[in-house]
Motif scaffolding. Structure first.
Motif, PDB file in Angstrom:
ATOM      1  N   PRO A  70     133.751  70.302 148.467  1.00 25.03           N
ATOM      2  CA  PRO A  70     133.848  69.790 147.091  1.00 25.03           C
ATOM      3  C   PRO A  70     133.403  68.324 146.980  1.00 25.03           C
ATOM      4  O   PRO A  70     132.755  67.946 145.997  1.00 25.03           O
ATOM      5  CB  PRO A  70     135.337  69.936 146.765  1.00 25.03           C
ATOM      6  CG  PRO A  70     135.819  71.023 147.639  1.00 25.03           C
ATOM      7  CD  PRO A  70     135.017  70.888 148.908  1.00 25.03           C
ATOM      8  N   GLN A  71     133.757  67.516 147.962  1.00 19.43           N
ATOM      9  CA  GLN A  71     133.356  66.099 147.932  1.00 19.43           C
ATOM     10  C   GLN A  71     131.838  65.965 147.887  1.00 19.43           C
ATOM     11  O   GLN A  71     131.290  65.210 147.072  1.00 19.43           O
ATOM     12  CB  GLN A  71     133.893  65.363 149.158  1.00 19.43           C
ATOM     13  CG  GLN A  71     133.354  63.931 149.300  1.00 19.43           C
ATOM     14  CD  GLN A  71     133.651  63.303 150.661  1.00 19.43           C
ATOM     15  OE1 GLN A  71     134.567  63.731 151.346  1.00 19.43           O
ATOM     16  NE2 GLN A  71     132.873  62.309 151.046  1.00 19.43           N
ATOM     17  N   LEU A  72     131.140  66.694 148.762  1.00 21.47           N
ATOM     18  CA  LEU A  72     129.691  66.578 148.831  1.00 21.47           C
ATOM     19  C   LEU A  72     129.017  67.218 147.623  1.00 21.47           C
ATOM     20  O   LEU A  72     127.943  66.788 147.202  1.00 21.47           O
ATOM     21  CB  LEU A  72     129.185  67.196 150.133  1.00 21.47           C
ATOM     22  CG  LEU A  72     129.635  66.439 151.388  1.00 21.47           C
ATOM     23  CD1 LEU A  72     129.252  67.195 152.648  1.00 21.47           C
ATOM     24  CD2 LEU A  72     129.050  65.034 151.422  1.00 21.47           C
ATOM     25  N   VAL A  82     125.393  74.455 148.186  1.00 18.37           N
ATOM     26  CA  VAL A  82     124.595  75.455 148.889  1.00 18.37           C
ATOM     27  C   VAL A  82     124.309  74.999 150.322  1.00 18.37           C
ATOM     28  O   VAL A  82     124.375  75.786 151.267  1.00 18.37           O
ATOM     29  CB  VAL A  82     123.278  75.708 148.137  1.00 18.37           C
ATOM     30  CG1 VAL A  82     122.378  76.661 148.921  1.00 18.37           C
ATOM     31  CG2 VAL A  82     123.567  76.270 146.753  1.00 18.37           C
ATOM     32  N   GLY A  83     124.015  73.703 150.459  1.00 20.46           N
ATOM     33  CA  GLY A  83     123.710  73.182 151.786  1.00 20.46           C
ATOM     34  C   GLY A  83     124.864  73.350 152.740  1.00 20.46           C
ATOM     35  O   GLY A  83     124.666  73.642 153.921  1.00 20.46           O
ATOM     36  N   TYR A  84     126.065  73.174 152.220  1.00 21.97           N
ATOM     37  CA  TYR A  84     127.218  73.326 153.113  1.00 21.97           C
ATOM     38  C   TYR A  84     127.377  74.762 153.590  1.00 21.97           C
ATOM     39  O   TYR A  84     127.797  75.016 154.719  1.00 21.97           O
ATOM     40  CB  TYR A  84     128.499  72.846 152.432  1.00 21.97           C
ATOM     41  CG  TYR A  84     129.389  72.155 153.422  1.00 21.97           C
ATOM     42  CD1 TYR A  84     129.429  70.773 153.517  1.00 21.97           C
ATOM     43  CD2 TYR A  84     130.130  72.904 154.339  1.00 21.97           C
ATOM     44  CE1 TYR A  84     130.196  70.140 154.478  1.00 21.97           C
ATOM     45  CE2 TYR A  84     130.893  72.274 155.295  1.00 21.97           C
ATOM     46  CZ  TYR A  84     130.915  70.897 155.358  1.00 21.97           C
ATOM     47  OH  TYR A  84     131.659  70.290 156.321  1.00 21.97           O
ATOM     48  N   SER A  85     127.027  75.710 152.726  1.00 22.90           N
ATOM     49  CA  SER A  85     127.150  77.111 153.132  1.00 22.90           C
ATOM     50  C   SER A  85     126.198  77.452 154.268  1.00 22.90           C
ATOM     51  O   SER A  85     126.424  78.402 155.021  1.00 22.90           O
ATOM     52  CB  SER A  85     126.883  78.037 151.937  1.00 22.90           C
ATOM     53  OG  SER A  85     125.523  78.003 151.557  1.00 22.90           O
ATOM     54  N   VAL A 198     141.574  84.411 144.781  1.00 31.63           N
ATOM     55  CA  VAL A 198     142.504  84.154 143.677  1.00 31.63           C
ATOM     56  C   VAL A 198     142.128  82.888 142.924  1.00 31.63           C
ATOM     57  O   VAL A 198     142.078  82.861 141.681  1.00 31.63           O
ATOM     58  CB  VAL A 198     143.957  84.049 144.210  1.00 31.63           C
ATOM     59  CG1 VAL A 198     144.890  83.521 143.123  1.00 31.63           C
ATOM     60  CG2 VAL A 198     144.444  85.401 144.711  1.00 31.63           C
ATOM     61  N   VAL A 199     141.846  81.808 143.662  1.00 34.11           N
ATOM     62  CA  VAL A 199     141.470  80.539 143.027  1.00 34.11           C
ATOM     63  C   VAL A 199     140.192  80.707 142.206  1.00 34.11           C
ATOM     64  O   VAL A 199     140.104  80.234 141.064  1.00 34.11           O
ATOM     65  CB  VAL A 199     141.290  79.433 144.083  1.00 34.11           C
ATOM     66  CG1 VAL A 199     140.660  78.196 143.459  1.00 34.11           C
ATOM     67  CG2 VAL A 199     142.626  79.069 144.708  1.00 34.11           C
ATOM     68  N   ALA A 200     139.196  81.399 142.769  1.00 36.55           N
ATOM     69  CA  ALA A 200     137.935  81.592 142.052  1.00 36.55           C
ATOM     70  C   ALA A 200     138.149  82.399 140.775  1.00 36.55           C
ATOM     71  O   ALA A 200     137.611  82.065 139.712  1.00 36.55           O
ATOM     72  CB  ALA A 200     136.924  82.299 142.957  1.00 36.55           C
ATOM     73  N   PRO A 277     130.457  82.569 151.962  1.00 41.09           N
ATOM     74  CA  PRO A 277     130.665  82.291 150.529  1.00 41.09           C
ATOM     75  C   PRO A 277     131.743  81.248 150.231  1.00 41.09           C
ATOM     76  O   PRO A 277     131.833  80.779 149.091  1.00 41.09           O
ATOM     77  CB  PRO A 277     131.086  83.658 149.974  1.00 41.09           C
ATOM     78  CG  PRO A 277     131.719  84.362 151.124  1.00 41.09           C
ATOM     79  CD  PRO A 277     130.991  83.887 152.350  1.00 41.09           C
ATOM     80  N   ILE A 278     132.547  80.871 151.212  1.00 46.46           N
ATOM     81  CA  ILE A 278     133.696  80.006 150.924  1.00 46.46           C
ATOM     82  C   ILE A 278     133.278  78.610 150.447  1.00 46.46           C
ATOM     83  O   ILE A 278     133.844  78.097 149.471  1.00 46.46           O
ATOM     84  CB  ILE A 278     134.627  79.941 152.144  1.00 46.46           C
ATOM     85  CG1 ILE A 278     135.250  81.327 152.379  1.00 46.46           C
ATOM     86  CG2 ILE A 278     135.726  78.894 151.951  1.00 46.46           C
ATOM     87  CD1 ILE A 278     136.148  81.422 153.587  1.00 46.46           C
ATOM     88  N   PRO A 279     132.273  77.944 151.056  1.00 44.33           N
ATOM     89  CA  PRO A 279     131.861  76.636 150.527  1.00 44.33           C
ATOM     90  C   PRO A 279     131.294  76.711 149.108  1.00 44.33           C
ATOM     91  O   PRO A 279     131.386  75.744 148.347  1.00 44.33           O
ATOM     92  CB  PRO A 279     130.793  76.167 151.517  1.00 44.33           C
ATOM     93  CG  PRO A 279     130.993  76.977 152.736  1.00 44.33           C
ATOM     94  CD  PRO A 279     131.550  78.280 152.296  1.00 44.33           C
ATOM     95  N   ILE A 280     130.690  77.852 148.746  1.00 42.26           N
ATOM     96  CA  ILE A 280     130.163  78.010 147.390  1.00 42.26           C
ATOM     97  C   ILE A 280     131.312  77.967 146.389  1.00 42.26           C
ATOM     98  O   ILE A 280     131.248  77.283 145.357  1.00 42.26           O
ATOM     99  CB  ILE A 280     129.398  79.346 147.255  1.00 42.26           C
ATOM    100  CG1 ILE A 280     128.256  79.428 148.269  1.00 42.26           C
ATOM    101  CG2 ILE A 280     128.889  79.516 145.825  1.00 42.26           C
ATOM    102  CD1 ILE A 280     127.140  78.454 148.029  1.00 42.26           C
ATOM    103  N   VAL A 281     132.377  78.691 146.708  1.00 41.66           N
ATOM    104  CA  VAL A 281     133.530  78.729 145.809  1.00 41.66           C
ATOM    105  C   VAL A 281     134.220  77.374 145.746  1.00 41.66           C
ATOM    106  O   VAL A 281     134.508  76.854 144.657  1.00 41.66           O
ATOM    107  CB  VAL A 281     134.535  79.813 146.269  1.00 41.66           C
ATOM    108  CG1 VAL A 281     135.779  79.799 145.381  1.00 41.66           C
ATOM    109  CG2 VAL A 281     133.880  81.184 146.228  1.00 41.66           C
TER     110      VAL A 281
END
Length: 472
Positions: A70-72, A82-85, A198-200, A277-281
């Motif tokens: 989220p920070q980036l 996307v880059g983090y994923s 759940v959060v998404a 998919p987790i970094p995308i969310v």
């Protein structure tokens, strides 16, 4: 004071106590079957596919994924998310390496065993320095993340949250060893997957993708710019950083050596696909911050602050559970793997070559406690943001990518060239970090290191005997 946060300080403290008591009790129960140092350090080398895939996925869901992603995204926009994923490539590409490691070193304990046997002591000493820098940076970032999480959600003092997560993870790792790490990772992986879904789901009922896009288009168009130069550099830098993190780290070598034969490759592929998919969310959460009028005092607090503001108290509890599980699943793994390095590569190889099994087991436990105390001391000042701290280590670890790959598959690379590649690659990465920015450190490090390795292979007239690794 409590009204300014999604959770009251009392509820935040209660959640920490309940989690801590549960995990430590679980670790103690699991540790009762440990009879030898190999049981404690490698879970008897008999970890099956389900636990193997879960620990690979859960360990890679760290403060990076839940707080730094989220920070980036908040700083770099779509490419940050996307880059983090793309860091999933680290797990996916380590799959064939894990199989090769198990074949070459069925009786090995650490990544240090490989580097010492394959390249000699000069390369081994340098490798241990790189591993120490990375391990401490990651340990400190995880401890800091625990404090940041509690502070952002409940207003509890940063030092309290940081201390709590370290005490909890040291506690159950000390009692249960690698069996506790693997078992808790499985539970934590299930919690993380369910929690992120759940959060998404709850977030999309409150904030639509369309409204976020419109807000960013009008007020922050650069966050949607696919040609944002710094973000593009970050994308490629993060790929090499992720590869360096996994390829060199004893966290992952421990798993490769502890998994059953024929399990390692499948486990890392499955873990990578679950993680993707987790970094995308988690990154999308940060894109909603401007629309909600949330401007965190520190960029690494944006994830939990946005989720808590949108989802309320129930959502804040879910965020706490997910992030705390993610932090614990990585912190315990890093404590165990780093303690193995201290026990095997420093104590046994340098100080007490004739140490018996029970002495090694005792030193391993002492090492876990010592690492916990050192991490706590380094976390006290909170000197940097999580992203800056982690990417500093990128200059170090990316220099090991090509020496590790070629060391496993190419018999012509010698120890002198491997040492030069890691040393000069690290120096180049640090220069880039200081003069340009953190988003080029790993990229430059890997480029210089790879070039030296290629020269070494071309010029070499010797060939390494793979049978020497079988004797370790």
């Amino acid at each position: 004071m409590s009204s300014a946060y999604a959770l009251t300080p009392q509820l935040g403290l209660t959640l920490v106590v309940l989690f801590g008591a549960g995990w430590i009790a679980f670790g103690y129960w699991l540790g009762r079957s440990n009879r030898s140092h190999e049981d404690f350090a490698l879970a008897g080398r008999q970890v099956g596919l389900a636990l193997a895939a879960a620990t690979a996925m859960a360990t890679w869901v760290t403060s990076n994924t839940t707080l730094v992603a989220p920070q980036l995204t908040y700083q770099f926009g779509v490419w940050g998310m996307v880059g983090y994923s793309f860091a999933a490539l680290g797990l996916l590409l380590f799959a064939p390496l894990a199989k090769r490691i198990k074949q070459l070193m069925p009786g090995g304990y650490t990544a240090g065993d490989f580097v010492r046997s394959r390249y000699g002591k000069p390369a081994w000493y340098l490798f241990l320095v790189i591993s120490a820098v990375y391990a401490l940076a990651w340990l400190v970032s995880l401890g800091m993340a625990g404090g940041i999480l509690l502070q952002a959600l409940s207003g509890l003092d940063y030092h309290l949250g940081m201390t709590a997560i370290l005490v909890i993870c040291v506690g159950y790792t000390l009692f249960g060893g690698f069996k506790a790490v693997i078992a808790t990772d499985f539970v934590q992986a299930v919690i993380i997957i369910i929690g992120v879904v759940v959060v998404a789901g709850l977030l999309l009922t409150q904030v639509s993708v369309t409204s976020v896009h419109e807000q960013l288009t009008q007020q922050h168009p650069q966050l949607l710019d696919l040609l944002f130069p710094a973000a593009i550099m970050f994308l490629f830098n993060n790929i090499f950083f992720g590869l360096g993190e996994i390829f060199h780290s004893n966290v992952w070598w421990t798993r490769a050596l502890s998994f059953k034969s024929q399990v390692g490759a499948k486990a890392f592929v499955l873990g990578g696909l679950l993680w993707l998919p987790i970094p995308i969310v988690t990154g999308f959460i940060a894109l909603a911050a401007p629309q909600l009028g949330i401007f965190p005092p520190s960029a690494d607090m944006v994830g939990p602050m946005v989720a808590a503001a949108v989802l309320g108290k129930v959502g804040a509890v879910v965020v706490f559970v997910v992030v705390f599980s993610a932090l614990a699943s990585s912190l315990d793994s890093l404590l165990a793997a780093s303690a193995d390095l201290l026990t095997r590569d420093i104590y046994q190889q340098q100080l007490r070559p004739q140490a018996n099994d029970q002495q090694l087991l005792k030193v391993n436990r002492y090492s876990i406690v010592a690492l916990g105390i050192l991490t706590w001391l380094l976390c006290l000042p909170q000197l940097a943001t999580l992203g800056a701290l982690l990417n500093f280590a990128g200059a170090f670890v990316a220099s090991t990518i090509m020496p590790i790959i070629l060391g496993l598959y190419q018999p012509k690379l010698t120890g002198s060239y491997a040492t030069a590649a890691m040393l000069l690659g690290t120096c180049a990465g640090l220069v880039g970090y200081l003069l340009i920015g953190f988003y080029v450190a790993a990229l430059l490090s890997c480029l210089i290191s790879s070039s030296i390795c290629m020269i070494g292979v071309i010029r070499s007239r010797s060939r390494f005997d793979w049978q020497l690794l079988q004797q370790r």
